[in-house]
Structure formats: C-alpha cells, structure tokens
Design a protein around this motif. Structure first.
Motif, PDB file in Angstrom:
ATOM      1  N   ASN A 183      11.063 -12.237   0.593  1.00 20.20           N
ATOM      2  CA  ASN A 183      12.250 -11.435   0.893  1.00 20.20           C
ATOM      3  C   ASN A 183      11.812 -10.150   1.601  1.00 20.20           C
ATOM      4  O   ASN A 183      11.118  -9.318   1.014  1.00 20.20           O
ATOM      5  CB  ASN A 183      12.981 -11.082  -0.401  1.00 20.20           C
ATOM      6  N   ARG A 184      12.190 -10.013   2.856  1.00 19.42           N
ATOM      7  CA  ARG A 184      11.781  -8.842   3.616  1.00 19.42           C
ATOM      8  C   ARG A 184      12.404  -7.565   3.043  1.00 19.42           C
ATOM      9  O   ARG A 184      13.391  -7.615   2.309  1.00 19.42           O
ATOM     10  CB  ARG A 184      12.168  -9.012   5.094  1.00 19.42           C
ATOM     11  N   ARG A 185      11.844  -6.444   3.424  1.00 13.39           N
ATOM     12  CA  ARG A 185      12.300  -5.149   2.900  1.00 13.39           C
ATOM     13  C   ARG A 185      13.805  -4.972   3.104  1.00 13.39           C
ATOM     14  O   ARG A 185      14.328  -5.201   4.189  1.00 13.39           O
ATOM     15  CB  ARG A 185      11.559  -4.005   3.593  1.00 13.39           C
ATOM     16  N   GLY A 186      14.461  -4.552   2.030  1.00 12.73           N
ATOM     17  CA  GLY A 186      15.894  -4.314   2.093  1.00 12.73           C
ATOM     18  C   GLY A 186      16.742  -5.547   1.853  1.00 12.73           C
ATOM     19  O   GLY A 186      17.968  -5.453   1.812  1.00 12.73           O
ATOM     20  N   HIS A 187      16.104  -6.730   1.679  1.00 14.20           N
ATOM     21  CA  HIS A 187      16.874  -7.964   1.513  1.00 14.20           C
ATOM     22  C   HIS A 187      17.033  -8.385   0.058  1.00 14.20           C
ATOM     23  O   HIS A 187      17.921  -9.181  -0.259  1.00 14.20           O
ATOM     24  CB  HIS A 187      16.229  -9.098   2.309  1.00 14.20           C
ATOM     25  N   SER A 188      16.186  -7.883  -0.832  1.00 18.55           N
ATOM     26  CA  SER A 188      16.307  -8.239  -2.244  1.00 18.55           C
ATOM     27  C   SER A 188      16.954  -7.111  -3.044  1.00 18.55           C
ATOM     28  O   SER A 188      16.933  -7.110  -4.268  1.00 18.55           O
ATOM     29  CB  SER A 188      14.925  -8.550  -2.830  1.00 18.55           C
ATOM     30  N   GLY A 189      17.528  -6.150  -2.332  1.00 15.41           N
ATOM     31  CA  GLY A 189      18.151  -4.992  -2.956  1.00 15.41           C
ATOM     32  C   GLY A 189      18.000  -3.792  -2.034  1.00 15.41           C
ATOM     33  O   GLY A 189      17.356  -3.870  -0.981  1.00 15.41           O
ATOM     34  N   PRO A 190      18.580  -2.650  -2.379  1.00 11.70           N
ATOM     35  CA  PRO A 190      18.450  -1.448  -1.543  1.00 11.70           C
ATOM     36  C   PRO A 190      16.990  -1.066  -1.331  1.00 11.70           C
ATOM     37  O   PRO A 190      16.113  -1.383  -2.150  1.00 11.70           O
ATOM     38  CB  PRO A 190      19.195  -0.379  -2.359  1.00 11.70           C
ATOM     39  N   LEU A 191      16.724  -0.385  -0.227  1.00 12.21           N
ATOM     40  CA  LEU A 191      15.364   0.064   0.071  1.00 12.21           C
ATOM     41  C   LEU A 191      14.870   1.044  -0.981  1.00 12.21           C
ATOM     42  O   LEU A 191      15.647   1.806  -1.559  1.00 12.21           O
ATOM     43  CB  LEU A 191      15.334   0.743   1.444  1.00 12.21           C
ATOM     44  N   THR A 192      13.552   1.007  -1.206  1.00 13.76           N
ATOM     45  CA  THR A 192      12.936   1.974  -2.128  1.00 13.76           C
ATOM     46  C   THR A 192      12.176   3.054  -1.386  1.00 13.76           C
ATOM     47  O   THR A 192      11.739   4.034  -1.990  1.00 13.76           O
ATOM     48  CB  THR A 192      11.987   1.257  -3.106  1.00 13.76           C
ATOM     49  N   ASN A 193      11.962   2.865  -0.077  1.00 15.39           N
ATOM     50  CA  ASN A 193      11.463   3.951   0.768  1.00 15.39           C
ATOM     51  C   ASN A 193      12.094   3.814   2.149  1.00 15.39           C
ATOM     52  O   ASN A 193      12.816   2.852   2.419  1.00 15.39           O
ATOM     53  CB  ASN A 193       9.932   3.989   0.833  1.00 15.39           C
ATOM     54  N   SER A 194      11.838   4.766   3.012  1.00 19.35           N
ATOM     55  CA  SER A 194      12.567   4.847   4.285  1.00 19.35           C
ATOM     56  C   SER A 194      11.933   4.003   5.379  1.00 19.35           C
ATOM     57  O   SER A 194      11.741   4.468   6.503  1.00 19.35           O
ATOM     58  CB  SER A 194      12.656   6.309   4.738  1.00 19.35           C
ATOM     59  N   LYS A 195      11.626   2.754   5.084  1.00 14.37           N
ATOM     60  CA  LYS A 195      11.037   1.881   6.097  1.00 14.37           C
ATOM     61  C   LYS A 195      11.591   0.471   5.951  1.00 14.37           C
ATOM     62  O   LYS A 195      11.579  -0.108   4.877  1.00 14.37           O
ATOM     63  CB  LYS A 195       9.507   1.849   5.962  1.00 14.37           C
ATOM     64  N   THR A 207       0.819  -1.219   0.000  1.00  9.87           N
ATOM     65  CA  THR A 207       0.000   0.000   0.000  1.00  9.87           C
ATOM     66  C   THR A 207       0.849   1.263   0.000  1.00  9.87           C
ATOM     67  O   THR A 207       0.397   2.309  -0.468  1.00  9.87           O
ATOM     68  CB  THR A 207      -0.942   0.011   1.210  1.00  9.87           C
ATOM     69  N   ASP A 208       2.085   1.182   0.523  1.00  8.38           N
ATOM     70  CA  ASP A 208       2.950   2.360   0.530  1.00  8.38           C
ATOM     71  C   ASP A 208       3.837   2.440  -0.716  1.00  8.38           C
ATOM     72  O   ASP A 208       4.736   3.272  -0.796  1.00  8.38           O
ATOM     73  CB  ASP A 208       3.818   2.390   1.790  1.00  8.38           C
ATOM     74  N   GLY A 209       3.571   1.563  -1.682  1.00  8.84           N
ATOM     75  CA  GLY A 209       4.316   1.595  -2.929  1.00  8.84           C
ATOM     76  C   GLY A 209       5.553   0.717  -2.961  1.00  8.84           C
ATOM     77  O   GLY A 209       6.167   0.553  -4.017  1.00  8.84           O
ATOM     78  N   ASP A 238       2.143  -6.705   8.004  1.00  8.23           N
ATOM     79  CA  ASP A 238       1.335  -6.152   6.911  1.00  8.23           C
ATOM     80  C   ASP A 238       1.857  -6.638   5.560  1.00  8.23           C
ATOM     81  O   ASP A 238       1.076  -6.917   4.648  1.00  8.23           O
ATOM     82  CB  ASP A 238       1.360  -4.626   6.947  1.00  8.23           C
ATOM     83  N   ASP A 239       3.172  -6.753   5.428  1.00 10.40           N
ATOM     84  CA  ASP A 239       3.750  -7.249   4.180  1.00 10.40           C
ATOM     85  C   ASP A 239       3.387  -8.722   3.957  1.00 10.40           C
ATOM     86  O   ASP A 239       3.100  -9.136   2.829  1.00 10.40           O
ATOM     87  CB  ASP A 239       5.268  -7.085   4.200  1.00 10.40           C
ATOM     88  N   VAL A 240       3.430  -9.495   5.037  1.00 12.93           N
ATOM     89  CA  VAL A 240       3.066 -10.909   4.927  1.00 12.93           C
ATOM     90  C   VAL A 240       1.611 -11.040   4.505  1.00 12.93           C
ATOM     91  O   VAL A 240       1.270 -11.831   3.612  1.00 12.93           O
ATOM     92  CB  VAL A 240       3.294 -11.640   6.268  1.00 12.93           C
ATOM     93  N   ARG A 241       0.758 -10.250   5.124  1.00 13.12           N
ATOM     94  CA  ARG A 241      -0.668 -10.282   4.792  1.00 13.12           C
ATOM     95  C   ARG A 241      -0.900  -9.906   3.326  1.00 13.12           C
ATOM     96  O   ARG A 241      -1.717 -10.535   2.636  1.00 13.12           O
ATOM     97  CB  ARG A 241      -1.409  -9.310   5.708  1.00 13.12           C
ATOM     98  N   THR A 242      -0.192  -8.919   2.837  1.00 13.80           N
ATOM     99  CA  THR A 242      -0.317  -8.522   1.435  1.00 13.80           C
ATOM    100  C   THR A 242       0.016  -9.698   0.512  1.00 13.80           C
ATOM    101  O   THR A 242      -0.677  -9.948  -0.482  1.00 13.80           O
ATOM    102  CB  THR A 242       0.609  -7.335   1.125  1.00 13.80           C
TER     103      THR A 242
END
Length: 412
Positions: free
Chosen positions: A184-196, A119-121, A204-208
C-alpha cells in the motif's frame, strides 16, 4: 432508418389503420422490416467482433524476451473478448461491481498486515494474503532455503490491497502455491504520517519492503505486478540494477508511460472524476501536513490531472516540477530495464490512451528486456474474455512469469 419508419407509420395511420386487410399487410411488412433491421444489426456486430478477435501485437527487441514470449500460449493465440461487453466504457460496469462485492460484501481473501518502517519513520502497510504459507497472526515465516516465488502487487490510484483493482491477479498465484503480498503506497492505507507522498510511488519504499522479505527468505524469487498507476512504479523500479531492484521479473497492466503527458489525455468523464478524487484523497484529508508546502494550493486549484501532478513536486520530495519528472518519469529510465518486464495495453483504453503507447514504441523495439503486448480491446484493466468475464491479462501475466522462472532454472 428513422425517416423511412416514420413515413411508413404515418401512411399506416392515415390510410390503413381502419382496414383489417391492409392492417394485416402493414403488420407483416413491419415485422419484415424489423427482421431486416435486426439482421443487419447482428451482421454489423459480428463484423465488428471479428475485427477485435485477433492475436495481440507484440513488440520487443530482445532475443531472450522473444523466446520467453513465444512460449506463452496466451500471447501467441487469438484473444476472444467477451462478445456482449465490447464497449470500453461498458466494461467498467461489471469490473466495478465485482470490485465492490469483493471489497464490501464477500472478500475472497483474508489479509495479514505487516508494518514496515522506512528510514524517514513512515510506516508502510505490506499486506499478505493468508494462505498455506502465510499465517493469519504473524505473516511470513523465516526460511533460509525456501525458494517459493513471492508476487508483490502494486495497486491502482487511490486503492489499497482490498481494492487493487485486480483481485483476479491473486488466485492464479495461490493456485501455483506461490505467496502474494500487496504494498500500500503512502497515503493509501490511511492519512499520511509525514509530508511526503508520490502518486506513482517511491522505489525506496519498494526496496525497503523487498529487503525485509529477503531477510526472512533470502532465496525467495520475487516477482511484481503493477496495475494502472502501480505499473509506473514497476517500469521505474525495474530499470534499476541489483543494488535497488530485487525482482526477477515484472508486469505492468495499462501503464501510461510518459507521466509528463499521459495525465492530460484521460478521456471524459474520467479526467474530471479522478481529478476531484485525487484532490480529496491526497490533499484535503492531509491538509494539516501538506497545506504549507509550495504547490499545495496550486494543485488544489488545478483544472486537469496533469496540472495537478505538476504542482505536487514538493510533496514528492523534489524542489521543482522539472526535478520531479527527471526523477520519477519512467521513460527517463526505462531504457535501462535489465530484467524481463512485460507491459500490457489496450487500443481502446479511455484512461491510458493508445497514443501513450505509440509515442514510446521505440523503447520496446530496441530494449533487450522490455516487451509490449497491445490488444484491440480490453479497456482500462478489465481485459474480459469468454462468456464468464475472465481476465485475459491475468492469464498472460502468469504464463509470462512461468516462462521466466523456467528460463532461469534452465540456466542454473
């Protein structure tokens, strides 16, 4: 032994070395002493091995979980660890070598990457193991009636789908004709795309991702395995009701439980190495996005992993350290676990130490759906058994899933 042998050899050197008869006697006595020493060493090793070979301890307060675990042959049998690889630090050597070979030299599986939009892109990489049911060009096919179990694996810290760790948890699912994916959790498949980002992952990511799967396979039976830091996400996510949690059952391998304490308890040298790795992996390579956030520089200058995590609150979307632990500490929610969930730990784990387990035993003694299995040895994740370094925990996890699915089918 050192004093006796040193004195003995000095006597030989001073009085006997020039006399062939006495030299022969000295050689014989030396051989006898060596054999006695070797025999004592073997007997000591056997006694130590016998102490490690025993049935795992099982803790659960639920009759339903008790009946499921009683049907798991592996959990009710003696765990026979690999006799030549008992030291918890030594177990990391073949474990890491195997991981490197599978990642860089001879990957055992082909993956299809599906991008899931949050939802946050943010784009999440959900990787599917290519199999008879997963095509290498488009992944999971739509099927309204297909009930094939799907196992979602949550990797360890600073890993990804090709370096879970835990490649051994994939083949047993394929052998059952199940489907396997890795989030792959945020930041693990490459650099972050937002500041979280969150070191222990976001429910929430798992649910998505699970909702995306269920749109394609609404009758699929979802199961989940979390390894090391990924097990914290399992513990937290399984405590939510069906409005958030879509999994039938979960397994956590080597969880640390209370994340407000466990990070400081890592033994040397793992504490220093993982602290350096976390700063580089999460902070330095994402400085452009994270550098202006409160806590960034404090976490970059942290002297231990717990202090590092304390200061990452804003990067996880929280306003304070207290708010972060209130929301993401699994032990604040684990009492509400309402579906079968198994956690496996080892007493000799040098990273998620046994004190973490002992501090939280009361959870398992009262929970109807959570169970703890505690072995004498296994280190942090390897759990080797037999002469060929098989993973005992993998076998236990899938027997548990088999019994959960069997129990569910009998209730229908």
């Amino acid at each position: 032994h050192f004093v006796v042998h040193h004195t003995y050899y000095r006597i030989v050197e001073m009085f006997l070395v020039n006399n062939s008869y006495y030299y022969a006697v000295a050689t014989t006595v030396t051989a006898v002493l060596f054999m006695i020493f070797l025999l004592r060493l073997i007997m000591s090793s056997i006694e130590k091995y016998k102490l490690l070979c025993c049935k795992p301890l099982i803790f659960t307060g639920g009759s339903k979980m008790g009946s499921i675990l009683e049907s798991c042959h592996t959990l009710q049998s003696v765990y026979w660890p690999t006799p030549y690889c008992l030291n918890p630090h030594l177990q990391f050597v073949p474990y890491m070598i195997e991981g490197l070979v599978k990642k860089f030299v001879k990957p055992p599986f082909q993956w299809f990457r599906e991008w899931i939009i949050c939802t946050d892109g943010t784009r999440l990489a959900l990787d599917w193991v290519v199999s008879a049911q997963i095509h290498h060009t488009h992944g999971l096919d739509d099927s309204e009636a297909d009930e094939t179990p799907i196992v979602m694996i949550h990797h360890g810290a600073m890993c990804d789908s090709t370096d879970l760790p835990g490649q051994s948890y994939i083949q047993p699912a394929l052998d059952r004709n199940w489907i396997v994916c890795a989030l792959n959790r945020r930041g693990h498949s490459g650099p972050l795309t937002n500041s979280k980002f969150n070191f222990f992952g976001c429910s929430d990511d798992v649910r998505t991702c699970t909702q995306n799967i269920l749109r394609k396979r609404p009758r699929a039976r979802l199961l989940t395995i979390g390894i090391s830091s990924g097990s914290g996400l399992v513990a937290r996510h399984m405590s939510y009701d069906e409005s958030v949690n879509d999994f039938m059952a979960g397994v956590g391998i080597c969880p640390g439980y209370d994340i407000q304490k466990c990070m400081k308890r890592f033994q040397t040298p793992y504490q220093d190495f993982l602290l350096w790795r976390a700063k580089d992996f999460f902070l330095k390579q994402n400085e452009r996005l994270l550098g202006s956030l409160p806590g960034y520089h404090a976490s970059l200058n942290a002297s231990d992993l717990q202090q590092w995590l304390d200061n990452c609150f804003k990067m996880a979307g929280c306003d304070s350290t207290e708010a972060y632990y209130e929301k993401f500490n699994p032990m604040n929610h684990a009492a509400k676990i309402s579906r079968p969930c198994l956690f496996i730990n080892s007493e000799d784990d040098p990273i998620c130490v046994v004190q973490n387990v002992l501090d939280n035993l009361s959870l398992f003694e009262t929970s109807q759906y959570a169970a703890l299995v505690l072995t004498k040895t296994g280190s942090h994740c390897p759990f080797y058994e037999g002469w060929t370094l098989r993973c005992w925990a993998e076998k236990a996890a899938y027997e548990f899933f088999d019994q959960v699915l069997l129990s569910a089918s009998q209730q229908q």
